[in-house]
Write a protein that holds these residues in place. Structure first.
Motif, PDB file in Angstrom:
ATOM      1  N   VAL A   1       7.198   8.511 -21.012  1.00  0.00           N
ATOM      2  CA  VAL A   1       7.738   7.237 -21.414  1.00  0.00           C
ATOM      3  C   VAL A   1       9.328   7.767 -21.807  1.00  0.00           C
ATOM      4  CG1 VAL A   1       7.713   5.482 -22.906  1.00  0.00           C
ATOM      5  CG2 VAL A   1       5.420   6.669 -22.528  1.00  0.00           C
TER       6      VAL A   1
ATOM      7  N   GLY B   1       8.355   1.154 -26.022  1.00  0.00           N
ATOM      8  CA  GLY B   1       8.169   2.550 -25.859  1.00  0.00           C
ATOM      9  C   GLY B   1       7.228   3.177 -26.794  1.00  0.00           C
TER      10      GLY B   1
ATOM     11  N   PHE C   1       6.667   5.419 -17.528  1.00  0.00           N
ATOM     12  CA  PHE C   1       7.048   4.040 -17.899  1.00  0.00           C
ATOM     13  C   PHE C   1       8.498   4.302 -18.397  1.00  0.00           C
ATOM     14  CE2 PHE C   1       6.869   1.158 -21.800  1.00  0.00           C
ATOM     15  CZ  PHE C   1       7.462   0.034 -21.280  1.00  0.00           C
ATOM     16  N   ASN C   2       9.366   3.642 -17.471  1.00  0.00           N
ATOM     17  CA  ASN C   2      10.821   3.922 -17.629  1.00  0.00           C
ATOM     18  C   ASN C   2      11.504   2.614 -18.396  1.00  0.00           C
ATOM     19  OD1 ASN C   2      10.757   6.361 -16.120  1.00  0.00           O
ATOM     20  ND2 ASN C   2      10.959   5.181 -14.143  1.00  0.00           N
ATOM     21  N   ASN C   3      11.608   2.853 -19.663  1.00  0.00           N
ATOM     22  CA  ASN C   3      11.514   1.723 -20.497  1.00  0.00           C
ATOM     23  C   ASN C   3      12.874   1.609 -21.425  1.00  0.00           C
ATOM     24  OD1 ASN C   3      10.498  -0.446 -22.598  1.00  0.00           O
ATOM     25  ND2 ASN C   3      10.855   1.462 -23.939  1.00  0.00           N
TER      26      ASN C   3
ATOM     27  N   ASN D   1      20.793   0.828 -18.351  1.00  0.00           N
ATOM     28  CA  ASN D   1      19.475  -0.081 -18.066  1.00  0.00           C
ATOM     29  C   ASN D   1      19.182   0.195 -16.521  1.00  0.00           C
ATOM     30  OD1 ASN D   1      19.549  -0.871 -20.723  1.00  0.00           O
ATOM     31  ND2 ASN D   1      20.185  -2.691 -20.382  1.00  0.00           N
TER      32      ASN D   1
ATOM     33  N   CYS E   1       8.712  -0.043 -14.841  1.00  0.00           N
ATOM     34  CA  CYS E   1      10.118  -0.080 -15.300  1.00  0.00           C
ATOM     35  C   CYS E   1      10.354  -1.391 -16.180  1.00  0.00           C
ATOM     36  CB  CYS E   1      11.038  -0.099 -14.015  1.00  0.00           C
ATOM     37  SG  CYS E   1      10.926   1.478 -13.251  1.00  0.00           S
ATOM     38  N   THR E   2      10.876  -1.359 -17.350  1.00  0.00           N
ATOM     39  CA  THR E   2      11.025  -2.431 -18.240  1.00  0.00           C
ATOM     40  C   THR E   2      12.291  -3.210 -17.626  1.00  0.00           C
ATOM     41  OG1 THR E   2      10.040  -1.168 -20.044  1.00  0.00           O
ATOM     42  CG2 THR E   2      11.410  -3.110 -20.395  1.00  0.00           C
TER      43      THR E   2
ATOM     44  N   SER F   1      13.280  -7.489 -17.919  1.00  0.00           N
ATOM     45  CA  SER F   1      13.378  -8.555 -19.257  1.00  0.00           C
ATOM     46  C   SER F   1      13.436  -9.789 -18.772  1.00  0.00           C
ATOM     47  CB  SER F   1      14.690  -8.362 -19.902  1.00  0.00           C
ATOM     48  OG  SER F   1      14.866  -9.367 -20.657  1.00  0.00           O
TER      49      SER F   1
ATOM     50  N   VAL G   1       1.566  -3.030 -20.483  1.00  0.00           N
ATOM     51  CA  VAL G   1       2.049  -1.360 -19.697  1.00  0.00           C
ATOM     52  C   VAL G   1       0.730  -1.040 -19.236  1.00  0.00           C
ATOM     53  CG1 VAL G   1       3.424   0.540 -20.024  1.00  0.00           C
ATOM     54  CG2 VAL G   1       4.354  -1.719 -20.830  1.00  0.00           C
TER      55      VAL G   1
END
Ligand SMILES: NC(=O)c1ccc[n+]([C@@H]2O[C@H](COP(=O)([O-])OP(=O)(O)OC[C@H]3O[C@@H](n4cnc5c(N)ncnc54)[C@H](OP(=O)(O)O)[C@@H]3O)[C@@H](O)[C@H]2O)c1
Length: 320
Positions: free
Chosen positions: A66, A74, A143-145, A169, A194-195, A197, A286
């Protein structure tokens, strides 16, 4: 590297970057003394059911990485993965917070390793990914956050501010994927989330840099999903709506004042569920995406925003 350098203007009560257009309620709502019961965060938190999953958790023995888990979404995800049996490697720049999250996970009986690293620095990203993979023997989920905000009109934003938002980002997500994929290719399996928005879908006048960076995440994910689908690797983008984390909560605001603000903010800003998300609720999404429950989902952009992007609530022109 132990300093928090989030440039998010959203930490200012009247300049929240996430959903930058609507949000300047804090001063007004609090000053107006909008009353009501405090928002019930417990009702939405990850419950005892998932804490007690123990050795039968969905991620038992899996290696999960993460980025940006020293706080917020995260952190909630790292803890949730660990509760479900994963071995979690996570990072962020603020070592003190990172070590605290690591301790919290271990005290609860989970397995986690914090590594201080900056997502903007390629060598650190590579080293982090390789160290986590070698420590836990594989890389099953990433988890690329990590991300920052920063709401400014284009003519008022410096080139350095623009570059920092893109480097964190968008380029940061690229770098993470670049170094995660080789491990997953070797195993011929893996899941990456990937986060992005909700701001990728709902632009704001002062959100050019942030929205551009989060839209870039969609592009990276969609393209990579095509490239690596045949190799057994799934990638999806998650679009959280405004979520109660340090990203949006003004530093130092008392809990009661913040609860009042959130209660006033919700109906004015979120069609549908009419409230802000809790980090644990985004973390649940997630884990769902990372689980075996969605084996046919890849290249998707999933909104988890309480209905915000389905509607178009606006603060009335009076500002009230
Ligand atoms: N909260 C919201 O309303 C909302 C809504 C939609 C999307 N998001 C996105 O959700 C993600 C998580 O945000 P959050 O709400 O949980 O905010 P947060 O509590 O501020 O968390 C951001 C995380 O990213 C890390 N980070 C930032 N820059 C980094 C860098 N250069 N290198 C390594 N780590 C870095 C931070 O760690 P360090 O500072 O310790 O480095 C922190 O752990 C972000 O991508 C954000 O854009 C948030």
């Amino acid at each position: 590297m132990d300093t928090h350098t989030n440039t998010d203007a959203s930490t200012e009560p009247n300049a929240k970057s996430e959903d930058t257009g609507r949000r300047s309620l804090l001063g007004g709502a609090v000053a107006l003394g909008l009353a009501g019961a405090a928002f019930d965060t417990t009702a939405h938190a990850v419950g005892a059911d998932s804490r007690s999953r123990g050795k039968s958790g969905r991620f038992q023995g899996k290696s999960v990485l993460v980025t940006g888990a020293t706080s917020g979404i995260g952190r909630a995800a790292a803890k949730a993965f660990a509760r479900e049996g994963a071995h979690v490697g996570f990072w962020g720049r603020r070592a003190e917070l990172g070590r605290r999250v690591e301790r919290e996970i271990r005290d609860a009986g989970g397995e986690a390793t914090y590594i201080q690293a900056d997502v903007r620095v390629a060598a650190q990203v590579q080293s982090f990914v390789d160290r986590v993979t070698s420590r836990y023997g594989s890389l099953d989920v990433a988890f690329n956050n990590a991300g920052i905000g920063g709401g400014k009109l284009p003519h008022e934003m410096t080139v350095e501010e623009w570059d920092d938002i893109q480097a964190t980002n968008a380029r940061g997500v690229f770098l993470a994927i670049k170094y995660e994929i080789p491990h997953m290719l070797r195993a011929r399996r893996g899941v990456i989330i990937c986060t992005s928005s909700s701001a990728a879908e709902q632009a704001r006048p002062n959100g050019a840099a942030y929205t551009a960076s989060k839209r870039a995440v969609h592009g990276i994910v969609k393209s990579a999903a095509l490239a690596y689908g045949p190799k057994g690797i799934r990638l999806n983008a998650l679009l959280p709506g405004t979520t109660d984390t340090p990203f949006v909560r003004p530093p130092g605001i008392p809990d009661a004042e913040w609860a009042k603000y959130k209660q006033a903010w919700g109906p004015l800003n979120v069609d549908g569920l009419e409230r802000m998300a809790e980090a644990e609720e985004i973390a649940r999404a997630v884990l769902g995406l990372a689980s075996d429950d969605f084996p046919y989902m890849t290249g998707a952009s999933i909104a988890v925003d309480g209905g915000a992007t389905a509607g178009r609530k606006m603060i009335p022109p009076s500002g009230g």
